[in-house]
Design a protein around this motif. Structure first.
Motif, mmCIF file in Angstrom:
data_model
loop_
_atom_site.group_PDB
_atom_site.id
_atom_site.type_symbol
_atom_site.label_atom_id
_atom_site.label_comp_id
_atom_site.label_asym_id
_atom_site.label_seq_id
_atom_site.Cartn_x
_atom_site.Cartn_y
_atom_site.Cartn_z
ATOM 1 N N UNK B 248 -11.221 11.301 20.867
ATOM 2 C CA UNK B 248 -10.181 10.768 21.739
ATOM 3 C C UNK B 248 -9.135 11.837 22.026
ATOM 4 N N UNK B 253 -11.219 18.809 21.605
ATOM 5 C CA UNK B 253 -12.562 18.894 22.182
ATOM 6 C C UNK B 253 -12.643 19.866 23.356
ATOM 7 N N UNK B 277 -23.637 17.400 24.936
ATOM 8 C CA UNK B 277 -22.453 16.895 25.618
ATOM 9 C C UNK B 277 -21.276 16.782 24.668
ATOM 10 N N UNK B 278 -20.095 17.028 25.206
ATOM 11 C CA UNK B 278 -18.869 16.739 24.486
ATOM 12 C C UNK B 278 -18.024 15.897 25.434
ATOM 13 N N UNK B 279 -17.473 14.816 24.924
ATOM 14 C CA UNK B 279 -16.738 13.912 25.802
ATOM 15 C C UNK B 279 -15.389 13.591 25.220
ATOM 16 N N UNK B 280 -14.475 13.202 26.129
ATOM 17 C CA UNK B 280 -13.271 12.597 25.600
ATOM 18 C C UNK B 280 -13.412 11.114 25.888
#
Lengths: 124, 477
Positions: B248, B253, B277-280
């Motif tokens: 979050x 990130x 993948x990297x996500x917020x």
């Protein structure tokens, strides 16, 4: 952000029921090579929404994928298809741009390759 | 076949679950509600480094030893005894059909002497090796790279055993090495040389243990919903898995501490493939499309316990408490608006994690995560989180302080995600929102860990305070 990720995401604003697929506004697309792992590609194929993938790939400048989802037999025998799928899923990167909700037009920004899917206070 | 499994004296609770998970990964057939068969040597306590385990082949034993963090080596036992005479009898009675093929004249060998509890001089070691002349070694000695490696291991009795369990009786083992650990792994990946760290970055040893519990391997997709600096994913990637993470906190990130000091650079440092993948995103309100399920092979994470680092979820603090109504962000401010986040209690966090895992894990997929527990639970068992889709297969405690520990829980998905489960989760989610304050207070252990000790609880009589775990158990043992 890769197409494999795009295929999993939808707009989850309160009240929006069909926020998938998100339209890709491509700002900066780059290609990065990734080692080919056919088992992984086959495993992922079963989970994909094909139409969304084809449209997404087109927005990122890649139109080599067939319109219709091929059947499982193709996966086993046709390595060139797997390679195309691998390229579309893993090697195309959206570095800067946005994902747009098909219903509300809300833009989820993508910066440095990372989509920001956090909702604002009034969307929760 | 029984193998002698020698463990490092570390993280004792984690040893057997690791071997069990790896045995399953490497093809050992284990029935539904069963586990591997273990046996202790005579007179040995459960914390001993020596254990016998039954595995169906030498290849599985070798693979387990190579990938394991806590196994020092796996051996085919040729003999054991309380003294060298007994050892000799034991070795002589071991069938020739098992021994002669490794003693042939065209092979090379080496005998190593290892002692637990005392150091031996070079002379003493040589004497012990000489005492084995009754074994018909026909090959040549090669100390650097022998075909066969033999180990003579002696556990020496002593009353004062460095605070360890006193050894009641000496025991000697002689065996042929079948598998050994990769000693280069931990020094290469240790955190002190990692490019990008955060306050809660997972220790390399523990991250590898978690990846082993999750059976991470090539072709699998592993997800960490609290990715932070990516320390857990790095270990999974080292074992060949494709990785994906979300957090979050966008600064951790996306930005890291600079273009060469972020999550990506951690992977680059070790030449590992980048995360898929990297996500917020907010795990409390995840953006997965409906219909998406059974996509991850494993979920490995370290959720925020609320003790040193608290979790966050969408919705500002005041909105969640009801002090302020949800406000609309004016359109011209929307693009750069950073949404406020509010406190996320441990209970709700774990609920959301279990729900995510129930939906997104493939059948038989594993959920591996840490859960904090208070140590002075007098009477009453500790209750671990439960979910109808999951079966708990391993619980391993790591003591963090005198007040609290964390346990590594390994759960396997055994039931498919259903509409009933989805509905129950939706109702629980609403319950958390309605009663935000109550869950914040009840669902956190921060205050219990940091509250001052009540002076009435200090016992003047030291014997009255019972510590259920022996003295040598600490953060690393």
């Amino acid at each position: 952000m890769r197409l494999i990720t795009h295929n999993m995401l939808s707009c989850n604003i309160k009240g929006v029921t069909n926020g998938f697929p998100l339209r890709i506004e491509a700002g900066n697309v780059i290609e990065k090579e990734v080692d080919f792992n056919p088992d992984f590609i086959r495993h992922m194929f079963a989970k994909l929404e094909w139409k969304a993938l084809v449209e997404g790939a087109r927005s990122m400048g890649y139109a080599e994928l067939p319109e219709d989802s091929p059947d499982a037999a193709v996966l086993e025998s046709d390595e060139s298809f797997l390679k195309k799928l691998h390229h579309a899923l893993l090697e195309l990167h959206l570095e800067e741009g946005a994902l747009v909700c098909p219903k509300t037009g809300r833009k989820f920004p993508v910066n440095k390759g990372i989509p920001n899917m956090l909702l604002h206070e009034d969307e929760v | 076949m029984w193998f002698l499994c020698v463990f490092y004296h570390r993280l004792l609770d984690f040893r057997k679950p690791e071997v069990e998970a790896l045995a399953e990964l490497f093809g050992e057939e284990i029935a539904e509600n069963e586990s591997l068969q273990w046996r202790l040597p005579e007179h040995h306590h459960n914390d001993t480094p020596f254990h016998f385990v039954q595995l169906s082949s030498e290849e599985i034993a070798r693979n387990i030893a190579k990938r394991s963090i806590l196994v020092k080596g796996m051996y085919e036992l040729w003999g054991e005894g309380t003294c060298y005479e007994e050892l000799k009898e034991s070795i002589l009675s071991y069938p020739d059909s098992r021994k002669l093929q490794f003693l042939t004249s065209d092979s090379t060998f080496r005998i190593s002497v290892e002692t637990f509890g005392k150091a031996l001089t070079f002379e003493e070691q040589k004497d012990r090796i000489q005492s084995l002349t009754y074994i018909p070694f026909e090959g040549r000695v090669n100390l650097k790279n022998p075909d066969h490696n033999f180990f003579l291991m002696e556990m020496i009795e002593s009353e004062e055993n460095n605070g360890l369990q006193p050894i009641l009786q000496r025991r000697i083992f002689f065996g042929r090495e079948v598998g050994f650990a990769d000693r280069k792994l931990l020094p290469t990946f240790q955190l002190k040389s990692r490019t990008y760290l955060g306050p809660t970055a997972m220790d390399a040893e523990m991250a590898f243990l978690m990846a082993n519990q999750a059976k991470a391997t090539s072709g699998k997709l592993v997800y960490d919903p609290f990715v932070g600096t990516g320390s857990i994913l790095v270990s999974a990637a080292q074992f060949g898995a494709m990785t994906m993470g979300a957090d979050i906190d966008i600064r951790v990130v996306r930005d890291g501490r600079g273009p060469d000091c972020n999550v990506w650079s951690n992977f680059k440092q070790y030449g590992l493939p980048m995360p898929v993948a990297l996500l917020r995103m907010d795990n409390n309100l995840p953006p997965w499309r409906s219909g998406l399920k059974e996509i991850f092979d494993a979920i490995i994470c370290d959720p925020p316990y609320g003790v040193r680092a608290g979790g966050r979820k969408s919705g500002g603090r005041k909105i969640l408490r009801g002090t302020v109504d949800p406000y609309t962000v004016p359109d011209d401010k929307r693009t750069d608006h950073i949404p406020s986040t509010g406190a996320y209690s441990l209970v709700e966090c774990v609920h959301d994690l279990l729900h995510l895992a129930a939906r997104m894990l493939v059948m038989k997929g594993r959920l591996v995560f840490f859960f904090p527990v208070l140590r002075d639970e007098t009477g009453g068992e500790v209750k671990f989180p439960e979910h109808p889709c999951f079966k708990l297969v391993a619980v391993s405690e790591q003591i963090l302080s005198s007040r609290y520990s964390r346990v590594l829980l390994t759960m396997v998905k055994v039931e498919p995600y259903s509409e009933e489960i989805k509905e129950a989760a939706r109702l629980m989610h609403l319950e958390f929102r309605e009663n935000h304050l109550k869950w914040l207070e009840d669902g956190n252990i921060h205050s219990s860990v940091f509250k001052p000790i009540d002076s009435s609880q200090i016992h003047t009589d030291p014997k009255a305070f019972k510590d259920p775990k022996p003295k040598y158990r600490g953060k690393y043992v």
